[in-house]
Design an enzyme around this catalytic site. Sequence first.
Site, PDB file in Angstrom:
ATOM      1  N   ASN A   1      39.835-115.094  63.973  1.00 48.06           N
ATOM      2  CA  ASN A   1      41.054-115.425  63.230  1.00 48.06           C
ATOM      3  C   ASN A   1      42.139-116.092  64.086  1.00 48.06           C
ATOM      4  O   ASN A   1      43.214-116.405  63.594  1.00 48.06           O
ATOM      5  CB  ASN A   1      41.608-114.174  62.545  1.00 48.06           C
ATOM      6  CG  ASN A   1      42.026-113.090  63.523  1.00 48.06           C
ATOM      7  OD1 ASN A   1      42.361-113.367  64.678  1.00 48.06           O
ATOM      8  ND2 ASN A   1      42.006-111.846  63.085  1.00 48.06           N
TER       9      ASN A   1
ATOM     10  N   ASP B   1      54.131-114.299  62.677  1.00 53.78           N
ATOM     11  CA  ASP B   1      54.844-113.824  63.871  1.00 53.78           C
ATOM     12  C   ASP B   1      54.363-114.532  65.132  1.00 53.78           C
ATOM     13  O   ASP B   1      54.655-114.091  66.249  1.00 53.78           O
ATOM     14  CB  ASP B   1      54.778-112.298  64.007  1.00 53.78           C
ATOM     15  CG  ASP B   1      53.365-111.782  64.166  1.00 53.78           C
ATOM     16  OD1 ASP B   1      52.410-112.505  63.811  1.00 53.78           O
ATOM     17  OD2 ASP B   1      53.204-110.644  64.663  1.00 53.78           O
TER      18      ASP B   1
ATOM     19  N   SER C   1      53.607-109.768  60.344  1.00 52.06           N
ATOM     20  CA  SER C   1      52.687-110.842  60.713  1.00 52.06           C
ATOM     21  C   SER C   1      52.379-111.784  59.557  1.00 52.06           C
ATOM     22  O   SER C   1      53.272-112.415  59.011  1.00 52.06           O
ATOM     23  CB  SER C   1      51.430-110.194  61.277  1.00 52.06           C
ATOM     24  OG  SER C   1      50.507-111.147  61.703  1.00 52.06           O
TER      25      SER C   1
ATOM     26  N   ARG D   1      32.767-103.447  56.739  1.00 49.88           N
ATOM     27  CA  ARG D   1      33.635-102.471  57.418  1.00 49.88           C
ATOM     28  C   ARG D   1      34.869-102.218  56.562  1.00 49.88           C
ATOM     29  O   ARG D   1      35.321-103.130  55.844  1.00 49.88           O
ATOM     30  CB  ARG D   1      34.058-102.968  58.816  1.00 49.88           C
ATOM     31  CG  ARG D   1      34.707-104.346  58.808  1.00 49.88           C
ATOM     32  CD  ARG D   1      35.193-104.756  60.181  1.00 49.88           C
ATOM     33  NE  ARG D   1      36.460-104.136  60.517  1.00 49.88           N
ATOM     34  CZ  ARG D   1      37.655-104.590  60.130  1.00 49.88           C
ATOM     35  NH1 ARG D   1      37.758-105.665  59.351  1.00 49.88           N
ATOM     36  NH2 ARG D   1      38.759-103.970  60.473  1.00 49.88           N
TER      37      ARG D   1
ATOM     38  N   ASP E   1      50.518-118.022  62.684  1.00 52.14           N
ATOM     39  CA  ASP E   1      50.755-117.056  61.611  1.00 52.14           C
ATOM     40  C   ASP E   1      52.244-116.670  61.609  1.00 52.14           C
ATOM     41  O   ASP E   1      53.038-117.214  62.387  1.00 52.14           O
ATOM     42  CB  ASP E   1      49.823-115.837  61.720  1.00 52.14           C
ATOM     43  CG  ASP E   1      50.201-114.909  62.843  1.00 52.14           C
ATOM     44  OD1 ASP E   1      50.873-115.372  63.800  1.00 52.14           O
ATOM     45  OD2 ASP E   1      49.843-113.723  62.799  1.00 52.14           O
TER      46      ASP E   1
HETATM   47  C1  16G Z   1      45.389-106.721  62.518  1.00 58.69           C
HETATM   48  C2  16G Z   1      45.012-106.903  63.946  1.00 58.69           C
HETATM   49  C3  16G Z   1      44.020-108.046  64.097  1.00 58.69           C
HETATM   50  C4  16G Z   1      42.834-107.808  63.212  1.00 58.69           C
HETATM   51  C5  16G Z   1      43.251-107.532  61.793  1.00 58.69           C
HETATM   52  C6  16G Z   1      42.069-107.068  60.992  1.00 58.69           C
HETATM   53  C7  16G Z   1      46.436-106.597  65.896  1.00 58.69           C
HETATM   54  C8  16G Z   1      47.689-106.998  66.566  1.00 58.69           C
HETATM   55  N1  16G Z   1      46.190-107.208  64.754  1.00 58.69           N
HETATM   56  O1  16G Z   1      46.072-107.831  62.027  1.00 58.69           O
HETATM   57  O2  16G Z   1      43.633-108.099  65.433  1.00 58.69           O
HETATM   58  O3  16G Z   1      41.966-108.909  63.227  1.00 58.69           O
HETATM   59  O4  16G Z   1      44.221-106.503  61.770  1.00 58.69           O
HETATM   60  O5  16G Z   1      42.465-106.727  59.729  1.00 58.69           O
HETATM   61  O6  16G Z   1      45.682-105.765  66.356  1.00 58.69           O
HETATM   62  P1  16G Z   1      41.517-105.904  58.783  1.00 58.69           P
HETATM   63  O7  16G Z   1      41.229-104.579  59.443  1.00 58.69           O
HETATM   64  O8  16G Z   1      42.249-105.807  57.503  1.00 58.69           O
HETATM   65  O9  16G Z   1      40.253-106.713  58.646  1.00 58.69           O
HETATM   66 MG    MG Z   2      50.321-111.964  63.691  1.00 58.53          MG
END
Ligand code: 16G
Ligand code: MG
Length: 541
Positions: free
Chosen positions: A372, A278, A64, A495, A276
């Site tokens: 996002n 992908d 991604s 988080r 992004d």
């Molecule tokens: C991943 C998730 C996205 C989420 C991000 C948070 C999918 C397909 N993609 O890219 O939805 O916003 O993780 O990232 O589920 P983080 O946990 O590092 O904040």
């Molecule tokens: Mg993506």
Amino acid sequence: MDLDAVTKQSVLHAKPDGLILQYGTAGFRTKAEHLDHVMFRMGLLAVLRSKQTKSTIGVMVTASHNPEEDNGVKLVDPLGEMLAASWEEHATCLANAEEQHLPRVLVDISEKAAVDLHQDAFVVIGRDTRPSSERLSQSVIDGVTVLGGQFYDYGLLTTPQLHYMVFCRNSNGQYGKATVEGYYQKLSLAFVELTKQAFCRGDDHRTLKVDCANGIGALKLAEMKHYFCPGLSVQLFNDGTKGKLNHLCGADFVKSHQKPPQGIEMRANERCCSFDGDADRIVYYYHDADGQFHLIDGDKIATLISSFLKELLLEIGDGLSLGVVQTAYANGSSTRYLEEVMKVPVYCTKTGVKHLHHKAQEFDIGVYFEANGHGTVLFSKAAETKIKQLAKESEDEKKAAKMLENIIDLFNQTIGDAISDMLVIEAILALKGLTVQQWDALYTDLPNRQLKVKVADRQVISTTDAERQVVKPPGLQEAINDLVKKYRLSRAFVRPSGTEDIVRVYAEADSQENTDSLAYEVSLAVFQLAGGIGERPQRGF
Ligand code: 16G
Ligand code: MG
């Protein structure tokens, strides 16, 4: 299962000693050089999942928005959805099994999941444009074939396109034709139908500038864009011919830095958007006449789309339920606007597409977007049938129902899709005669700031209430509460990231200065109470 053959092949895709990886929110993701064994094993797992569900399963090779050197893999379930949670655990076990335990782990999974090993298996594979992706998808294929699975390799695809292919194949073509051409035709037909009225009104020729993050979106949009002409012309930037994937460009860069990508020429008040790497996320933005940058993120996209849907539903006097699903990252102004002005019910889930997706399925029409820019609209089967069979009494009702049918076709119902979202947004703006500034003016975002804090073990933080409250370590939530009280219109939460080895901090308040102070103070609290390592958070960034 020919376990001897698996053992022999697996040696060619050996697991580095001691490497432990987790199937996280977006599958496995790390440096490409560490992923060969994971790819092979996900090929094996896809075969088991396919046998168990008696359906086609997808495997997407992508990381991604991560840097070009990274890669990743995720499995796509029969209805084009993310892999079921119980299988995420199997994926993690299989990826981390030491070489000599691999056969046993495969047998274990087959038994636990009651896989019928005599069943045929079929796996479809897609990949993004990273230099490592072709080799890694070959390792997936090795895994599929050694377990006797059949496969079809689509080669270069956006992530949402692979989800689309899986759903098409498992719905016997009802959802669409499982080819890239089928995808283009389905979406562009719905787009042209939907925008007919706007474009025959002779509205000015519409142009959109698209930053493709130097990724797969550029290739696919280049193939597809002639379908939208003459109504909409898209100009591609960061199309991968020069720049590096996701480097200083793309939706994630624009959203997190709140500035335009490099490599795009923006004139005042021109509508621009970024995909992004992908092409499953999209954000819009523009420069005003004073040169000030305005970001239109997933929250404002959700607002535009849900207000349009609400108007159409009122027209057909429906009784269909509409709900919007967000995460804690949604700007407070967007939630307030949706609830108080638009009177639409809003729900908050944990971060990660699968959580939003599942919640959105509870409504006749579920709109979900992460701030996002990842999101889509899901229509339940019942809603679709109702819209199609509605006794349409007036011309307006007929028109509204027809538009809803086109919108159902235009949204990728499996997962957020930058191309499909872009077309819906462009259609709505054209139909409503809205400029990008008018759209932006629906509400004003509260100033917000995201920071990262390094800690020894991010798992010491656990949260509840859709990640809005910390339960562990003790004292941290109380500290955040006290800090939040110091500012107006303020909110903050922390988080552990699901994709990076850090803790994320989010803050918003009435001014950027106050927001930045709050974000800094919360970061410091995390650093002190949750085992911060390295440099202490600094004021001013
Ligand atoms: C991943 C998730 C996205 C989420 C991000 C948070 C999918 C397909 N993609 O890219 O939805 O916003 O993780 O990232 O589920 P983080 O946990 O590092 O904040
Ligand atoms: Mg993506």
